[in-house]
Design an enzyme around this catalytic site. Sequence first.
Site, PDB file in Angstrom:
ATOM      1  N   GLU A  17      55.486  16.206  -3.318  1.00  0.00           N
ATOM      2  CA  GLU A  17      55.166  15.947  -4.734  1.00  0.00           C
ATOM      3  C   GLU A  17      54.981  14.453  -4.961  1.00  0.00           C
ATOM      4  O   GLU A  17      55.774  13.647  -4.466  1.00  0.00           O
ATOM      5  CB  GLU A  17      56.322  16.476  -5.600  1.00  0.00           C
ATOM      6  CG  GLU A  17      55.886  17.064  -6.892  1.00  0.00           C
ATOM      7  CD  GLU A  17      55.036  18.330  -6.714  1.00  0.00           C
ATOM      8  OE1 GLU A  17      53.796  18.207  -6.854  1.00  0.00           O
ATOM      9  OE2 GLU A  17      55.586  19.411  -6.455  1.00  0.00           O
ATOM     10  N   GLY A 106      47.211  26.783 -18.208  1.00  0.00           N
ATOM     11  CA  GLY A 106      48.043  25.649 -18.606  1.00  0.00           C
ATOM     12  C   GLY A 106      49.501  25.763 -18.225  1.00  0.00           C
ATOM     13  O   GLY A 106      50.338  25.050 -18.767  1.00  0.00           O
ATOM     14  N   ALA A 107      49.838  26.638 -17.271  1.00  0.00           N
ATOM     15  CA  ALA A 107      51.242  26.808 -16.883  1.00  0.00           C
ATOM     16  C   ALA A 107      51.592  26.006 -15.631  1.00  0.00           C
ATOM     17  O   ALA A 107      52.708  26.070 -15.147  1.00  0.00           O
ATOM     18  CB  ALA A 107      51.552  28.287 -16.654  1.00  0.00           C
ATOM     19  N   GLY A 108      50.628  25.280 -15.092  1.00  0.00           N
ATOM     20  CA  GLY A 108      50.908  24.498 -13.896  1.00  0.00           C
ATOM     21  C   GLY A 108      50.602  25.249 -12.610  1.00  0.00           C
ATOM     22  O   GLY A 108      50.928  24.777 -11.522  1.00  0.00           O
ATOM     23  N   GLU A 144      36.217  18.383 -12.415  1.00  0.00           N
ATOM     24  CA  GLU A 144      37.401  18.241 -13.271  1.00  0.00           C
ATOM     25  C   GLU A 144      37.683  16.763 -13.572  1.00  0.00           C
ATOM     26  O   GLU A 144      37.997  16.401 -14.705  1.00  0.00           O
ATOM     27  CB  GLU A 144      38.614  18.903 -12.605  1.00  0.00           C
ATOM     28  CG  GLU A 144      39.850  18.871 -13.480  1.00  0.00           C
ATOM     29  CD  GLU A 144      40.824  20.010 -13.214  1.00  0.00           C
ATOM     30  OE1 GLU A 144      40.440  21.008 -12.579  1.00  0.00           O
ATOM     31  OE2 GLU A 144      41.975  19.892 -13.666  1.00  0.00           O
ATOM     32  N   ASP A 156      44.482  21.164  -5.445  1.00  0.00           N
ATOM     33  CA  ASP A 156      44.335  22.462  -6.109  1.00  0.00           C
ATOM     34  C   ASP A 156      43.074  23.183  -5.633  1.00  0.00           C
ATOM     35  O   ASP A 156      43.092  24.367  -5.313  1.00  0.00           O
ATOM     36  CB  ASP A 156      44.257  22.296  -7.630  1.00  0.00           C
ATOM     37  CG  ASP A 156      45.509  21.671  -8.200  1.00  0.00           C
ATOM     38  OD1 ASP A 156      46.470  21.456  -7.430  1.00  0.00           O
ATOM     39  OD2 ASP A 156      45.519  21.380  -9.409  1.00  0.00           O
ATOM     40  N   TYR A 205      53.308   9.382 -15.528  1.00  0.00           N
ATOM     41  CA  TYR A 205      52.462   9.614 -14.358  1.00  0.00           C
ATOM     42  C   TYR A 205      51.667   8.351 -14.028  1.00  0.00           C
ATOM     43  O   TYR A 205      51.645   7.884 -12.887  1.00  0.00           O
ATOM     44  CB  TYR A 205      51.519  10.783 -14.641  1.00  0.00           C
ATOM     45  CG  TYR A 205      50.564  11.092 -13.515  1.00  0.00           C
ATOM     46  CD1 TYR A 205      50.975  11.840 -12.426  1.00  0.00           C
ATOM     47  CD2 TYR A 205      49.253  10.627 -13.541  1.00  0.00           C
ATOM     48  CE1 TYR A 205      50.096  12.118 -11.387  1.00  0.00           C
ATOM     49  CE2 TYR A 205      48.372  10.896 -12.515  1.00  0.00           C
ATOM     50  CZ  TYR A 205      48.790  11.652 -11.438  1.00  0.00           C
ATOM     51  OH  TYR A 205      47.920  11.914 -10.412  1.00  0.00           O
TER      52      TYR A 205
END
Length: 364
Positions: A17, A106-108, A144, A156, A205
């Site tokens: 991560e 939108g939940a990751g 994106e 992703d 971030y």
Amino acid sequence: MADRIFRAPGRVNLIGEHTDYNEGLVLPAALDLFCEVRASRRTDALLNASALNLNSSAFWKTLSIPSARPRGDWSDYVAGTAQQLERRGIKVSALNLAIRSDVPLGAGLSSSAALEVAVGMALVSYSGRTLGGAELAKACQQAEAEFVGLQCGIMDQFVAVFGRRGHALLLDCRTLEHRLVPLPAEVELVMVNSGVRHELASTAYNERRRECEAAVRILGRSLRDVSIAEWPDAESALPEPLRRRARHVVYENQRVLDFVAACERRDLTALGRLMRDSHHSLARDYEVSCFELDFLVETAAAIDGVVGCRLTGGGFGGCTVNLVRPGSVESFRRKISAAYCRRFGHEPAVYVCSSADGAREIAA
Ligand code: ADP
Ligand code: MG
């Protein structure tokens, strides 16, 4: 002519991560939640897309796609992908695209990459041309980043293309080299969505990215190139908080490699320890966890049948990922939901998944 159906999966990152923008390693798995695009030819010169989840549709003249501008809604993911493909010499055909997804939006779990890749695959296929998987992933990522305007790494889209059932995908974000890693059969992937997204998320971030860049300037090399053996020397050159931030990245890259080795020898104890270390490092050194995520991880760690758990994604909310023994999944769901609800007053969404194959055409 018969409809054709293309689908691409959502994903979860198992470990690695905040390493992607540090030229590091990530280990996502594709999930058996899919965005499905049902495509059929039109006789006019329009590309028409319907988002069945949102009850909304949009269309473009195919000739206008190279000069299309963002509209500020979901349709930008479609137009952006189409435009990127045109830039790679893929002519977009006149089509109806009926889009339906069971990746929660939108939940990751990356419904956005699933959408881009499923649409991209449909458009390429109808063009009569071919495009390599890595090129498709890059086109979707650029759609994106540039058209939708959301900074995102390549992870992703890559796993939406190259994921495989029973496996995670080890991806080197510097070289884009990737390989499949067998997941132990004795675990299910269970994501628990905290349902919160703290304001801090995007400013923090950007701040973390700047801090890593500052550490790189001081060290004169990418954090990717600092080994654990070299860390004591590197560390002494860095002021706080850069030292803690860099420590997370350096050790997280090693944890990815250790996790891969533990998968290969099916060492569930080691997987659990590495996930816990990753979470603690994100919480204490990288400082991107939050009360809800820490609560979910601490609570999960004490539930029977949980092999490992950590926050997944950027942090400050979103999901945790839990490796759970199949026989314990239902009791895990019950216990974690009840505990979270008692503490925060609302049930978290829980997604029980298996790893899945990357994007493909399926029988209509
Ligand atoms: P995530 O990728 O984690 O689900 P994002 O904010 O990156 O979250 O992407 C979610 C957005 O992607 C949605 O708000 C919507 O604009 C678009 N999207 C994803 N799936 C669909 C879908 N099936 N239909 C229409 N739009 C979608
Ligand atoms: Mg997304």
